[in-house]
Design a protein around this motif. Structure first.
Motif, PDB file in Angstrom:
ATOM      1  N   GLY A  14      28.420 -28.880  17.118  1.00 27.75           N
ATOM      2  CA  GLY A  14      27.741 -30.165  17.221  1.00 27.75           C
ATOM      3  C   GLY A  14      26.689 -30.183  18.313  1.00 27.75           C
ATOM      4  N   ASP A  15      26.423 -29.018  18.900  1.00 25.59           N
ATOM      5  CA  ASP A  15      25.431 -28.908  19.981  1.00 25.59           C
ATOM      6  C   ASP A  15      24.205 -28.157  19.500  1.00 25.59           C
ATOM      7  N   ALA A  16      23.758 -28.427  18.308  1.00 26.11           N
ATOM      8  CA  ALA A  16      22.653 -27.666  17.737  1.00 26.11           C
ATOM      9  C   ALA A  16      21.411 -27.788  18.612  1.00 26.11           C
ATOM     10  N   VAL A  17      21.068 -26.682  19.244  1.00 28.71           N
ATOM     11  CA  VAL A  17      19.863 -26.582  20.045  1.00 28.71           C
ATOM     12  C   VAL A  17      19.140 -25.340  19.578  1.00 28.71           C
ATOM     13  N   PRO A  18      17.880 -25.457  19.220  1.00 26.00           N
ATOM     14  CA  PRO A  18      17.187 -24.263  18.739  1.00 26.00           C
ATOM     15  C   PRO A  18      17.097 -23.221  19.852  1.00 26.00           C
ATOM     16  N   PRO A  19      17.452 -21.966  19.547  1.00 26.20           N
ATOM     17  CA  PRO A  19      17.344 -20.912  20.562  1.00 26.20           C
ATOM     18  C   PRO A  19      15.884 -20.598  20.838  1.00 26.20           C
ATOM     19  N   ARG A  20      15.599 -20.161  22.079  1.00 23.60           N
ATOM     20  CA  ARG A  20      14.248 -19.736  22.439  1.00 23.60           C
ATOM     21  C   ARG A  20      14.078 -18.300  22.024  1.00 23.60           C
ATOM     22  N   ALA A  21      12.927 -17.984  21.514  1.00 22.87           N
ATOM     23  CA  ALA A  21      12.640 -16.603  21.080  1.00 22.87           C
ATOM     24  C   ALA A  21      12.347 -15.725  22.264  1.00 22.87           C
TER      25      ALA A  21
ATOM     26  N   LEU B  57      15.179  -7.174  14.561  1.00 24.27           N
ATOM     27  CA  LEU B  57      16.253  -7.691  13.705  1.00 24.27           C
ATOM     28  C   LEU B  57      17.407  -8.212  14.551  1.00 24.27           C
ATOM     29  N   LEU B  58      17.797  -7.467  15.562  1.00 28.81           N
ATOM     30  CA  LEU B  58      18.887  -7.899  16.438  1.00 28.81           C
ATOM     31  C   LEU B  58      18.567  -9.243  17.088  1.00 28.81           C
ATOM     32  N   LYS B  59      17.352  -9.397  17.567  1.00 28.90           N
ATOM     33  CA  LYS B  59      16.952 -10.668  18.194  1.00 28.90           C
ATOM     34  C   LYS B  59      17.002 -11.821  17.194  1.00 28.90           C
ATOM     35  N   ARG B  60      16.540 -11.580  15.978  1.00 29.71           N
ATOM     36  CA  ARG B  60      16.589 -12.634  14.947  1.00 29.71           C
ATOM     37  C   ARG B  60      18.035 -12.981  14.601  1.00 29.71           C
ATOM     38  N   LEU B  61      18.883 -11.981  14.454  1.00 29.96           N
ATOM     39  CA  LEU B  61      20.280 -12.229  14.110  1.00 29.96           C
ATOM     40  C   LEU B  61      21.012 -12.966  15.230  1.00 29.96           C
ATOM     41  N   LEU B  62      20.748 -12.590  16.466  1.00 25.87           N
ATOM     42  CA  LEU B  62      21.379 -13.295  17.586  1.00 25.87           C
ATOM     43  C   LEU B  62      20.935 -14.755  17.629  1.00 25.87           C
ATOM     44  N   ALA B  63      19.671 -15.011  17.369  1.00 27.54           N
ATOM     45  CA  ALA B  63      19.179 -16.397  17.328  1.00 27.54           C
ATOM     46  C   ALA B  63      19.874 -17.183  16.223  1.00 27.54           C
ATOM     47  N   ARG B  64      20.064 -16.556  15.078  1.00 22.89           N
ATOM     48  CA  ARG B  64      20.746 -17.231  13.970  1.00 22.89           C
ATOM     49  C   ARG B  64      22.207 -17.497  14.302  1.00 22.89           C
ATOM     50  N   LEU B  65      22.880 -16.536  14.930  1.00 18.98           N
ATOM     51  CA  LEU B  65      24.272 -16.740  15.338  1.00 18.98           C
ATOM     52  C   LEU B  65      24.376 -17.870  16.369  1.00 18.98           C
ATOM     53  N   GLN B  66      23.450 -17.898  17.323  1.00 15.00           N
ATOM     54  CA  GLN B  66      23.452 -18.963  18.328  1.00 15.00           C
ATOM     55  C   GLN B  66      23.242 -20.318  17.660  1.00 15.00           C
ATOM     56  N   SER B  67      22.344 -20.386  16.717  1.00 13.24           N
ATOM     57  CA  SER B  67      22.087 -21.625  15.993  1.00 13.24           C
ATOM     58  C   SER B  67      23.317 -22.059  15.197  1.00 13.24           C
ATOM     59  N   ALA B  68      23.945 -21.111  14.514  1.00 12.27           N
ATOM     60  CA  ALA B  68      25.140 -21.446  13.729  1.00 12.27           C
ATOM     61  C   ALA B  68      26.265 -21.937  14.638  1.00 12.27           C
ATOM     62  N   ALA B  69      26.435 -21.293  15.791  1.00 13.69           N
ATOM     63  CA  ALA B  69      27.468 -21.733  16.736  1.00 13.69           C
ATOM     64  C   ALA B  69      27.170 -23.137  17.234  1.00 13.69           C
ATOM     65  N   GLY B  70      25.909 -23.414  17.507  1.00 11.73           N
ATOM     66  CA  GLY B  70      25.521 -24.757  17.947  1.00 11.73           C
ATOM     67  C   GLY B  70      25.788 -25.799  16.885  1.00 11.73           C
ATOM     68  N   GLN B  71      25.503 -25.478  15.635  1.00 11.37           N
ATOM     69  CA  GLN B  71      25.760 -26.417  14.545  1.00 11.37           C
ATOM     70  C   GLN B  71      27.247 -26.655  14.362  1.00 11.37           C
ATOM     71  N   LEU B  72      28.054 -25.612  14.452  1.00 12.73           N
ATOM     72  CA  LEU B  72      29.505 -25.766  14.301  1.00 12.73           C
ATOM     73  C   LEU B  72      30.104 -26.599  15.433  1.00 12.73           C
TER      74      LEU B  72
END
Length: 165
Positions: A158-165, A141-156
């Motif tokens: 303008g640097d949206a880059v999908p995080p690596r799992a 769960l922590l890994k999934r949430l961190l990936a989502r936070l990283q994605s949201a930060a990238g979108q905010l």
């Protein structure tokens, strides 16, 4: 920042630093990075950026500095300095890029691969110690949430880059 967060207000009296998630993430990240940085520096003479480059090159050998910037989410100067330090220690080799004469490709040398093989178990042991108080489903769960936070930060930003799992 390219986008304003939805629902943001300018009520400073509501901001409590110890409860502010970006601050808590930063403090936690600094604590973990500091712990690991001391181990890498003391035992192997490596900085955290140098270790990250070695690790990435161990996974995907033969990358340009631009690819390393994108993969590690470190700035160009940090990647360049880390790469130069590794070149000076003969842990990576640099060759011309076959398609772009202005770019170089970095690969691990046998010494770099040997150092990676020595450090990787230590890194995994630190990770295991850090998460030892968490259940496997909490870690997932922590890994999934961190990936989502990283994605949201990238979108905010303008640097949206999908995080690596």
């Amino acid at each position: 920042m390219n986008a304003e967060p939805k629902g943001s207000t300018a009520r400073d009296e509501d901001l409590k630093l110890d409860a502010y998630l970006p601050y808590r993430l930063s403090v936690a990240s600094n604590a973990v990075s500091g712990l690991i940085a001391r181990a890498y520096q003391d035992r192997f003479g490596l900085t955290v950026p140098q270790w990250r480059l070695i690790c990435v090159l161990a996974e995907d050998d033969g990358l340009t500095q631009g690819q390393l910037v994108a993969r590690t989410v470190m700035d160009k100067v940090t990647v360049s300095r880390a790469a130069q330090g590794l070149l000076n220690r003969h842990l990576v080799a640099r060759s011309d890029h076959h398609a772009d004469g202005r770019s170089h490709v970095l690969t691990l040398t046998p010494a770099g691969s040997g150092l990676y093989a020595e450090i990787a178990p230590l890194a995994l042991a630190y990770e295991a110690a850090l998460i030892s108080g968490l259940a496997p489903e909490e870690v997932a769960l922590l890994k999934r949430l961190l990936a989502r936070l990283q994605s949201a930060a990238g979108q905010l930003s303008g640097d949206a880059v999908p995080p690596r799992a």
